[in-house]
Enzyme design. Sequence first.
Site, PDB file in Angstrom:
ATOM      1  N   HIS A 220       0.841  -1.174   0.000  1.00 47.56           N
ATOM      2  CA  HIS A 220       0.000   0.000   0.000  1.00 47.56           C
ATOM      3  C   HIS A 220       0.887   1.238   0.000  1.00 47.56           C
ATOM      4  CE1 HIS A 220      -4.157  -1.722   1.285  1.00 47.56           C
ATOM      5  NE2 HIS A 220      -3.643  -2.318   0.239  1.00 47.56           N
ATOM      6  N   CYS A 251      -7.172   3.931   2.157  1.00 50.70           N
ATOM      7  CA  CYS A 251      -6.780   3.163   3.336  1.00 50.70           C
ATOM      8  C   CYS A 251      -7.835   3.431   4.398  1.00 50.70           C
ATOM      9  CB  CYS A 251      -5.403   3.622   3.818  1.00 50.70           C
ATOM     10  SG  CYS A 251      -4.900   2.830   5.352  1.00 50.70           S
TER      11      CYS A 251
END
Lengths: 311, 337
Positions: A220, A251
């Site tokens: 990520h 996120c």
Amino acid sequence: MSHQRTSTITGHEYPEFVKIVEVGPRDGLQNEKEIVPTGVKIQLIDMLSGTGLHVIEATSFVSSKWVPQMADHTEVLRGIQRAPHVQYPVLTPNLQGFQDAVAAGATEVAVFGSASETFSKKNINCSIDESMLRFEEVINTAKEQQIPVRGYVSCALGCPHEGHIEPSKVAEVAKKLYEMGCYEISLGDTIGVGTPGSMFKMLQCVMKEVPADALAVHCHDTYGQALPNILTALQMGVCVVDSAVAGLGGCPYAQGSSGNVSTEDVLYMLHGMGIETGVNLAKVVEAGDFICNALCRKTNSKVAKARGRTL
Amino acid sequence: MAAVIRLVNRSPLSSAMGQQYLALSSTAKVQAAGVRAGQALPEKVKIVEVGPRDGLQNEKTIVPTETKIHLIDMLSVSGLPVIEATSFVSPKWVPQMADQVEVMKGICRQPGVSYPVLTPNLKGFQAAVKAGASEVAIFGAASELFSKKNINCSVDESLQRFDEVMKAAKEAGVPVRGYVSCVLGCPYEGKVAPEKVAHVAKSLYSMGCYEISLGDTIGVGTPGSMSEMLEAVSREVPVNALAVHCHDTYGQALANILVALQMGISVVDSSVAGLGGCPYAQGASGNVATEDVVYMLHGLGIQTGVDLSKLMDAGAFICRSLNRKTNSKVSQATCKL
């Protein structure tokens, strides 16, 4: 203040080919707030199918009560136009999900473990060990039906609840999934806190238990570290990278932050290094444009944003 | 592709039919020595903060002088060893830097911190020294077209101009930093030969620049082109006199910086909050954000002397003043670890 260096650094080895696992339609869309119409999901997947991507994670057979975004899993799987030589894995958290997936035509599935106990409890309401028992059922059934299973380990470089995660714990969970029969283990930096330093240490530990060519990284970009982390993984022998078109999916643990690394940016880096992927970057950018228009949002891909002039 | 990038055949696992493929795939043994990232990297990296100059120069609205001064003062206490303060170019060309003298005179200089300023010619140099500058920088290009369009002369002509500055600086005991722009690509010429970059870098170094900052001006570089370019340049200029100045227009900056570190570079330019867009790609980002660089370096166990939270405070301040969002992902992320 500069550190005096006296030795030359030789070039690192990199794989000639990297397989991209496109998770935009599942991991990406799952984190979008608005429910995306089924037709849009299908069109996105169909566009991605024409880009050269070998693996496109299509949907998730979790209960629609928990993940309403994926409630149309059966329609999506049935509606897509499957390209030859492309795999369309789907998430199956338990036996029920697996059976539904197979009934809908799935030919590959994935199970999701965690390296963090707290995350496991909060995310899927059971301990890591309990989740492994569930997955064992899925994997054994999948074996009987000759359906390959991919394993995910989340929180590989840090947990939003526990903080630091020991590399040995990641290795333990990865090993368990691998020994149970997952053909590939994707190690996820779920909150994007990892750096090349922690990526290196974690992979070093995991590679003692699982061979490098059965590993993938799922980075990520929440802290902007995804590409150097992927680079580090490649230097260590990993040759499978998960990413999401247009960097879809925020996120959920960091308000307003980015989540998945964007496929376009990963491709740009790999191709710039002479690494083959089989993927047409321009077509991925098109697919990214499509989904961003449909979602009325801007792309998270820097390559897509900068498209003015490329070399 | 030059020999610095070695590709090996590791058959990626086909996602069909499970583990039998594992047995069949051939795996080249990973060169553990080359890959011990922790051991191959410098212990310390010097960050050259270019936000107040390179960053603000690319902002559309004119930033008030007091804001610039306050930004520099906040950066001065964050542990940064070098902060590029302003530019002594003609305000006709760069109106943002018209307050160059007031800024130089207004900042509160921290001991142990350097405040270099750009000086494109002798006149600029003299004005800079008069305003109290104790370090200057000159800007060359690895691309002829870029040189002509940017400073209206050829690369060789620009080097001649700089010669004057170098002489005056030597006499005055003022160190000079050299920049080479377009090292990994040019918005007009496209590809730029690594040998050309090496030639310009070597010229600047031979003229007396103590450090050469290699700039990926349009952010098109990747670890592939970065390695190739550094390989060529480090044959001509010692690696400890080199710095990298990466733009993040294509998201490649941190990966490029990592590769540069692995090749022995230990000086990195960056800009607080990723200030400064890319004038060649509408809406695209420019400078890599100092916060994101520092986060990566600290995660690698590399010392920078920088206090990340103070740096983030400075970034938050300038973004509020400019009424814009930060380009730093570290700043955007509120997730606590």
